[in-house]
Design a protein around this motif. Sequence first.
Motif, PDB file in Angstrom:
ATOM      1  N   SER A 110       1.971 -14.999  -9.719  1.00  0.00           N
ATOM      2  CA  SER A 110       1.431 -13.735 -10.228  1.00  0.00           C
ATOM      3  C   SER A 110       1.319 -12.713  -9.106  1.00  0.00           C
ATOM      4  O   SER A 110       1.297 -13.059  -7.926  1.00  0.00           O
ATOM      5  CB  SER A 110       0.051 -13.955 -10.858  1.00  0.00           C
ATOM      6  N   VAL A 111       1.236 -11.439  -9.518  1.00  0.00           N
ATOM      7  CA  VAL A 111       0.995 -10.343  -8.592  1.00  0.00           C
ATOM      8  C   VAL A 111      -0.061  -9.444  -9.208  1.00  0.00           C
ATOM      9  O   VAL A 111      -0.040  -9.186 -10.414  1.00  0.00           O
ATOM     10  CB  VAL A 111       2.297  -9.564  -8.282  1.00  0.00           C
ATOM     11  N   SER A 112      -1.006  -8.998  -8.404  1.00  0.00           N
ATOM     12  CA  SER A 112      -2.069  -8.116  -8.865  1.00  0.00           C
ATOM     13  C   SER A 112      -1.890  -6.740  -8.236  1.00  0.00           C
ATOM     14  O   SER A 112      -1.667  -6.629  -7.023  1.00  0.00           O
ATOM     15  CB  SER A 112      -3.443  -8.676  -8.475  1.00  0.00           C
ATOM     16  N   LEU A 113      -1.994  -5.699  -9.084  1.00  0.00           N
ATOM     17  CA  LEU A 113      -1.791  -4.331  -8.641  1.00  0.00           C
ATOM     18  C   LEU A 113      -2.977  -3.474  -9.045  1.00  0.00           C
ATOM     19  O   LEU A 113      -3.561  -3.665 -10.120  1.00  0.00           O
ATOM     20  CB  LEU A 113      -0.509  -3.748  -9.244  1.00  0.00           C
ATOM     21  N   LYS A 114      -3.311  -2.497  -8.180  1.00  0.00           N
ATOM     22  CA  LYS A 114      -4.365  -1.530  -8.506  1.00  0.00           C
ATOM     23  C   LYS A 114      -3.852  -0.137  -8.158  1.00  0.00           C
ATOM     24  O   LYS A 114      -3.335   0.092  -7.063  1.00  0.00           O
ATOM     25  CB  LYS A 114      -5.635  -1.818  -7.725  1.00  0.00           C
ATOM     26  N   LEU A 115      -4.017   0.789  -9.108  1.00  0.00           N
ATOM     27  CA  LEU A 115      -3.595   2.181  -8.896  1.00  0.00           C
ATOM     28  C   LEU A 115      -4.795   3.092  -9.096  1.00  0.00           C
ATOM     29  O   LEU A 115      -5.393   3.134 -10.172  1.00  0.00           O
ATOM     30  CB  LEU A 115      -2.475   2.551  -9.864  1.00  0.00           C
ATOM     31  N   LEU A 116      -5.132   3.838  -8.054  1.00  0.00           N
ATOM     32  CA  LEU A 116      -6.210   4.820  -8.109  1.00  0.00           C
ATOM     33  C   LEU A 116      -5.591   6.225  -8.074  1.00  0.00           C
ATOM     34  O   LEU A 116      -4.732   6.504  -7.237  1.00  0.00           O
ATOM     35  CB  LEU A 116      -7.169   4.652  -6.937  1.00  0.00           C
ATOM     36  N   GLY A 117      -6.022   7.073  -8.983  1.00  0.00           N
ATOM     37  CA  GLY A 117      -5.554   8.462  -8.981  1.00  0.00           C
ATOM     38  C   GLY A 117      -4.171   8.656  -9.544  1.00  0.00           C
ATOM     39  O   GLY A 117      -3.576   9.729  -9.361  1.00  0.00           O
ATOM     40  N   GLY A 118      -3.618   7.678 -10.228  1.00  0.00           N
ATOM     41  CA  GLY A 118      -2.256   7.777 -10.730  1.00  0.00           C
ATOM     42  C   GLY A 118      -2.096   8.834 -11.804  1.00  0.00           C
ATOM     43  O   GLY A 118      -1.139   9.619 -11.792  1.00  0.00           O
ATOM     44  N   ASN A 119      -3.026   8.884 -12.786  1.00  0.00           N
ATOM     45  CA  ASN A 119      -2.931   9.881 -13.845  1.00  0.00           C
ATOM     46  C   ASN A 119      -3.112  11.290 -13.304  1.00  0.00           C
ATOM     47  O   ASN A 119      -2.438  12.234 -13.753  1.00  0.00           O
ATOM     48  CB  ASN A 119      -3.978   9.604 -14.933  1.00  0.00           C
ATOM     49  N   LYS A 126       0.859  -1.191   0.000  1.00  0.00           N
ATOM     50  CA  LYS A 126       0.000   0.000   0.000  1.00  0.00           C
ATOM     51  C   LYS A 126       0.891   1.235   0.000  1.00  0.00           C
ATOM     52  O   LYS A 126       1.749   1.375   0.884  1.00  0.00           O
ATOM     53  CB  LYS A 126      -0.935   0.030   1.202  1.00  0.00           C
ATOM     54  N   LEU A 127       0.693   2.093  -0.975  1.00  0.00           N
ATOM     55  CA  LEU A 127       1.411   3.351  -1.052  1.00  0.00           C
ATOM     56  C   LEU A 127       0.403   4.440  -1.385  1.00  0.00           C
ATOM     57  O   LEU A 127      -0.229   4.422  -2.447  1.00  0.00           O
ATOM     58  CB  LEU A 127       2.505   3.292  -2.128  1.00  0.00           C
ATOM     59  N   THR A 128       0.249   5.389  -0.458  1.00  0.00           N
ATOM     60  CA  THR A 128      -0.709   6.473  -0.624  1.00  0.00           C
ATOM     61  C   THR A 128       0.030   7.799  -0.548  1.00  0.00           C
ATOM     62  O   THR A 128       0.728   8.071   0.436  1.00  0.00           O
ATOM     63  CB  THR A 128      -1.794   6.425   0.467  1.00  0.00           C
ATOM     64  N   PHE A 129      -0.131   8.626  -1.595  1.00  0.00           N
ATOM     65  CA  PHE A 129       0.522   9.935  -1.606  1.00  0.00           C
ATOM     66  C   PHE A 129      -0.098  10.802  -2.689  1.00  0.00           C
ATOM     67  O   PHE A 129      -0.365  10.337  -3.807  1.00  0.00           O
ATOM     68  CB  PHE A 129       2.033   9.796  -1.872  1.00  0.00           C
ATOM     69  N   GLY A 130      -0.328  12.054  -2.359  1.00  0.00           N
ATOM     70  CA  GLY A 130      -0.762  13.034  -3.341  1.00  0.00           C
ATOM     71  C   GLY A 130      -2.043  12.691  -4.058  1.00  0.00           C
ATOM     72  O   GLY A 130      -2.214  13.033  -5.234  1.00  0.00           O
ATOM     73  N   GLY A 131      -2.952  12.022  -3.402  1.00  0.00           N
ATOM     74  CA  GLY A 131      -4.219  11.662  -4.012  1.00  0.00           C
ATOM     75  C   GLY A 131      -4.209  10.357  -4.769  1.00  0.00           C
ATOM     76  O   GLY A 131      -5.232   9.945  -5.320  1.00  0.00           O
ATOM     77  N   ALA A 132      -3.053   9.687  -4.836  1.00  0.00           N
ATOM     78  CA  ALA A 132      -2.959   8.390  -5.513  1.00  0.00           C
ATOM     79  C   ALA A 132      -2.819   7.285  -4.472  1.00  0.00           C
ATOM     80  O   ALA A 132      -2.270   7.491  -3.391  1.00  0.00           O
ATOM     81  CB  ALA A 132      -1.772   8.370  -6.469  1.00  0.00           C
TER      82      ALA A 132
END
Length: 499
Positions: free
Chosen positions: A433-442, A400-406
């Motif tokens: 396998s590894v599953s990743l989800k990125l919210l707010g990255g763009n 879990k990495l949370t920063f700057g709205g992402a």
Amino acid sequence: MEQWKSLGCSTLLAGLLCSTAAQADVTAAEVWQSWQDYYSDMGYTVTAGSEEASGGTLTLRDVTGTSTTPEASGSVTIGEVVMVEQGGAVEITMSPEVPFDMTTVAEDETVEMSMLFTQPDMVMTVSGTPDEMTYDFTAPSLGMSITEMVVNGTPVEMTMEMAASDVTGTSVMGTSGDTTVTQQLSAPEMTFTVSAADPETGGTFTMDGSLTELTGTGTMVMPEGIDMADMAAALTAGMRVDGSFSYGAGSYTMDVVDATDTMNIEAAGEGGSFDVAMNAEALRYGASGTGATMALTGSQIPFPVDISLAESAFSLLMPVSQSEEPAPFAFETRLVDLAVNDEVWAMLDPMAQLPRDPATLILDISGAARMLVDIFDPAQTADPEAVPGELHALDLEELKLTFGGADLTGDGAFTFDNTDMVSYDGFPKPLGSVSLKLLGGNGLLDKLIAMGIVPEEQAMGVRMMAGLFANAGPGPDELNSTIEVREDGGLYANGQRLK
């Protein structure tokens, strides 16, 4: 490492002589003889300048404990020890001040240190049987201070003092076969102060602080006939150590002054803990804390810096001995809700383009590895080119990495085939396998471009890579990716083969 093992043994000797851990029986003479026998088996020497027995009381004067190795030596002297027999138990009192001298040698540095242990009005009571003795002690205060330090013949201007109040503790020692020691210690408060001066620059350093609600427990098993200087052999023989320590609210103040700068730090926390365990199979270490705050000011700092951290943690579990089968390992680090004051944000982001929410980093991994060497055996670890072990499994329990709205999250698991070192260029063949989800990255990337932190051409490369490895999710500004290695050895991203 060797000098620290020797230093630890010397310090242990001093602590045991001044507190709770020693073999005992129900008479004063047997208590004294057991001290000598116990430390002799451990490679130490304990003697008394004089012994006087009268009416169930044994008085020892100038009790000295010494330990010498090529890397370190130590000597502790207790002016007087009085053992009084009381209905099958033995009450022990000691001199209120106990000096301890120690010398360590590491490569081109020799450090000589003199310390003073203080234990006014401490009372210890020994009860039980010859095979299992219980030590109970109380002390209005226990303290330790460094009175002198010399490095390579040059005195160092440094002082350190620690003191704990209203200390109570219990130690139970079993000596039938292996020696087993179980201990418990508590104190409502401990204070500490450290100061030092740099003789070359004239700079000074001072720190004062305190901790509350201290408690500690520990267990140590020492097989018969082990050599504590040979840690690998001792662990193989069955030596085990397991301890934990916790504390409540605490704080400290630090001041640093030199010719051109001054700095002040004021820090506090709600509490924390740490634990350590070691045996022939594994080494475990962990530490955690909650509610940490820090305020930083200085002559070279244009504004006060305030930092807060809701939760922090670090833990490590690793196998330490050569084995035929894989053994578990784990690593975790947690920094939860890290926040800074608006003045810091204004310097980093004067246009307030980034959300100023607290940042979080959590990385929790586990797995299995087979050790090819005993890491505490210097002969086996001397070759820097030698491969210490094999990786057999790796699980991403939480990311879990949370920063700057992402917000980036992930989990996954891999196994590794160490019989196939060709498919992945000298690395064992993975499967999983590894599953990743990125919210707010763009959105975060757009803001970093606007701030001038990320050039537009680099951002374009990032977006192209994201398009290669990730798919747009159902939510706004959401990217999802599943990276996997299949049985055919291929590397896939969201079902598309990349290699």
